[in-house]
Motif scaffolding. Sequence first.
Motif: not given
Length: 294
Positions: A12-23
């Motif tokens: 699982t990729i933590p969503y908070d880290k994933f979202e920040a990376s996309v932004l």
Amino acid sequence: MCIIIERKPDLTIPYDKFEASVLNNPHGYGLTFGENGKLTCIRDPKKPDPEELYRFLQEELKEQHILLHLRWNTAGKTNLRNAHPFSILERKTHGIDLRMAHNGTIHKYKPGGNSPESDTRNFVREFVRPLFARLVRGYDTAELFSDPFIQKMLSDQIPSSSVLTFLDGEGNSLRVNELGNGGKVEDGVYYSNTYSFNRQHRDKGTSVVPFHGSGTKSSTPTQTTGGTGSKFSTKHRVDPEKLLTLSDASIKQVANQPAEAELLIKELLAMAYKANKDKDIYKRAWNRLKTKMN
């Protein structure tokens, strides 16, 4: 710079880290996954919807080994041709699919003038693709990935702050200079850097690096390949390319702390050594830095 995320099945990729990376990396994305020699590749020059892409990765592709690249454009146009991962080998021609993603800037392959092509696209076309097309005639990709000489050949072509990640259709992967941009494995998932987790990373005015002793908490040093100390950029969670354009305030902080200055100088020297054909770029930046520190 961009970020590469490599995730094996059922992790699982933590969503908070994933979202920040996309932004933080909104100039398109690329995703590859597959099996039995064949890879499926999805690329788009537009910023993905974080929730939609995350759901796709963690639900529909939960059992797949994936390689994801989120792009921050440093060279060439923001278009589909420059989106990672790039095709290296094709199943119809070579018997297996192979794709590669890059995090960083390869200055000696950076196009001049107003060229629409990126440095990575030039690197793939001029070096990586011809290399693997020749070598795969006698070896399979798993053997090539485990060969230290192949890894050295690739490493010698890129700066110390660049990372290359390969994935083939059988699920074999290779990371070259995996810690060079501050890379890290967390809970089994590989991230080519961790500064992309900081939602303020791209904000203006963040070129002042928080050093020890400045009243701002610094991250724990991360050990780097081939040495016993930490890199300055990794220790302070700063994009390595920003070391060449540090603010006066940051320079003053470093100059007052000999241990930090030594780390910074060592990393800049390593970058200069790797630059090869583009030594003049680093020489000018190095001279500016020395002037400030004096």
